[in-house]
Design an enzyme around this catalytic site. Structure first.
Site, PDB file in Angstrom:
ATOM      1  N   ARG A   1      60.375  23.081  68.453  1.00  0.00           N
ATOM      2  CA  ARG A   1      60.499  24.464  67.963  1.00  0.00           C
ATOM      3  C   ARG A   1      60.245  25.459  69.090  1.00  0.00           C
ATOM      4  NH1 ARG A   1      56.316  23.643  63.136  1.00  0.00           N
ATOM      5  NH2 ARG A   1      56.880  21.466  62.850  1.00  0.00           N
TER       6      ARG A   1
ATOM      7  N   ARG B   1      49.480  17.424  49.435  1.00  0.00           N
ATOM      8  CA  ARG B   1      49.656  18.456  50.453  1.00  0.00           C
ATOM      9  C   ARG B   1      50.861  19.300  50.043  1.00  0.00           C
ATOM     10  NH1 ARG B   1      52.764  18.215  56.040  1.00  0.00           N
ATOM     11  NH2 ARG B   1      52.161  20.265  56.750  1.00  0.00           N
TER      12      ARG B   1
ATOM     13  N   GLU C   1      43.410  15.592  58.082  1.00  0.00           N
ATOM     14  CA  GLU C   1      43.910  16.420  56.993  1.00  0.00           C
ATOM     15  C   GLU C   1      43.815  15.692  55.657  1.00  0.00           C
ATOM     16  OE1 GLU C   1      47.174  17.187  59.859  1.00  0.00           O
ATOM     17  OE2 GLU C   1      47.432  19.055  58.754  1.00  0.00           O
TER      18      GLU C   1
ATOM     19  N   HIS D   1      49.054  24.673  59.020  1.00  0.00           N
ATOM     20  CA  HIS D   1      48.014  23.751  59.508  1.00  0.00           C
ATOM     21  C   HIS D   1      46.625  24.173  59.015  1.00  0.00           C
ATOM     22  CE1 HIS D   1      50.645  22.827  63.297  1.00  0.00           C
ATOM     23  NE2 HIS D   1      50.815  21.871  62.392  1.00  0.00           N
TER      24      HIS D   1
ATOM     25  N   ASN E   1      51.441  13.047  50.829  1.00  0.00           N
ATOM     26  CA  ASN E   1      52.078  14.056  51.683  1.00  0.00           C
ATOM     27  C   ASN E   1      53.577  13.734  51.762  1.00  0.00           C
ATOM     28  OD1 ASN E   1      52.957  15.724  53.703  1.00  0.00           O
ATOM     29  ND2 ASN E   1      51.489  15.028  55.239  1.00  0.00           N
TER      30      ASN E   1
END
Ligand code: ADP
Length: 396
Positions: A241, A91, A383, A180, A7
């Site tokens: 964010r 990823r 993940e 996600h 990743n």
């Protein structure tokens, strides 16, 4: 079969080597400050001591060379040679409309990932660097791309088209993509197991609440709607964010503060959210600690909670029935108080936690009270394992 999961971020690289015979992690690590002074790898082979390697790494290729050397090191490595790694799963943040599933990487796939740089200028370039470096260093090993957006490609048109002139979708592919996806898919499969239902028959509301946060409505095991949009900025208020915002605010601030689009992007992505509101931190542990003393820290938590609740309510209202509400990721798995207050505010639709069962961190468990209108679960996301499973599926 051992699978390496990669990743890549712009200056970081996370990896795990997983033995898929028993889904056990053999080794894992984190490379930081790639291309910046002070590059280092923290590598751990499970069962051995963690080692720190500090050495200049000018790019992702150099970082990966050192990762592969660490994984195969005779003292602190996990395997004797690279021959013991049968596939690599990467990823990739943005698959655009090109990918509804994971794929084995070839030239055509690379071209499509490159084409999607336009819609993911921050995320796809480091993912591409990781794939290129790995393909060079492990020439005969199959490389698989697993996209954050793929799981959400099942959303119906009405949930992904924005109320903009339609030509902007046609010209620039401006639409909701959702992110996600790997996490929402993983917890969906886990929840189906815990509910004893086939994965393609569960209706869920999955809440991935971390530093970045998103909620998905899952209908018959597929993504039906999700809070993140064209980029990972929409929806919930997050660590840094904004989430949802009246779009007119953007040109207003740009005009008042004389800002460029780049500066505005930084403000929206890096300086806003609970950090921007509180002025204290983007970390929920810091906010929970400061909440008693600082009004704005409490306010940030209240805003975060209220928006999660609004989306759970909205999705509840758009689905025929809901089999379960799932909490996952850093905040969802660990913040007992945040889960309790989100659900407390949803008692009008019959949701109820059991305080004792909710007293849990990082463990898959049902946390709802007997008389809750629908079961509520904490399910730790994974993940990396999901990426390894998809890689195995395509390469075995
Ligand atoms: P990401 O993968 O998006 O970087 P994570 O899913 O790891 O983020 O979540 C990180 C967030 O989880 C941080 O804001 C952190 O404060 C929060 N978190 C971790 N542990 C706890 C805890 N015990 N209580 C509250 N928040 C926590």
């Amino acid at each position: 079969m051992n699978i390496l999961v990669i990743n890549c971020g712009s200056s970081s690289l996370k990896y795990q080597l997983i033995d898929m015979n028993n889904e056990k992690v053999l080794a894992k690590g984190l490379v930081e400050r790639i291309g910046i002074d002070g590059s280092q790898i923290k590598h751990e082979t499970i069962g051995k001591e963690e080692v720190k390697i500090q050495e200049p790494m000018k790019d992702h290729k150099r970082a990966l060379e050192l990762v592969l050397a660490s994984v195969t090191d005779k003292d602190y490595g996990a395997v004797a040679s690279l021959d013991e790694i049968q596939a690599v799963g990467h990823r990739v943040v943005h698959g655009g409309e090109s990918f509804a599933d994971s794929v084995i990487i070839d030239d055509e796939v690379m071209k499509a990932i490159n084409d999607n740089v336009e819609v993911a200028p921050l995320h796809n370039p480091p993912n591409i660097m990781g794939i290129e470096a790995c393909s060079e260093l492990m020439k005969d090993v199959p490389q698989v791309a697993v996209f954050d957006t793929a799981f959400h490609q099942t959303m119906p048109e009405k949930n992904y088209i924005y109320a903009l002139p339609y030509e902007y979708y046609q010209k620039y592919k401006i639409r909701r993509y959702g992110f996600h996806g790997t996490s929402h898919k993983y917890v969906t499969e886990k929840a189906a197991e815990m509910l004893n239902k086939p994965a393609d028959q569960v209706n869920l509301i999955t809440c991935h609440l971390g530093n970045g946060s998103s909620i998905s409505a899952i209908v018959n095991g597929k993504s039906y709607d999700t809070t993140m949009g064209f980029t990972p900025l929409e929806g919930l208020a997050m660590g840094t964010r904004t989430g949802d915002l009246d779009p007119a605010i953007i040109p207003f601030i740009m005009d008042k503060e004389n800002m460029t689009p780049d500066q505005m992007n930084t403000l929206l992505n890096k300086k806003s959210g609970v950090l921007g509101i509180s002025g204290v931190s983007s970390d929920f542990r810091d906010l929970e600690e400061a909440a008693g003393k600082e009004h704005r820290a409490q306010l940030a938590l209240d805003i975060f909670e209220s928006r999660v609740r609004k989306y759970i309510g909205a999705y509840y209202a758009t689905m025929d029935h809901v089999d379960g509400i799932i909490f996952t990721a850093g905040v969802g798995e660990n913040s007992i108080s945040m889960r309790a207050s989100i659900i407390e505010g949803l008692k009008n639709i019959g949701l109820k936690v059991d305080a004792e069962k909710n007293d849990v961190r990082g463990k898959a468990q049902e946390i709802s009270a007997e008389d809750s209108s629908c079961p509520i679960f904490v399910i730790p996301t994974n993940e990396e394992l999901m990426i390894a499973k998809e890689t195995l599926e395509l390469t075995k």
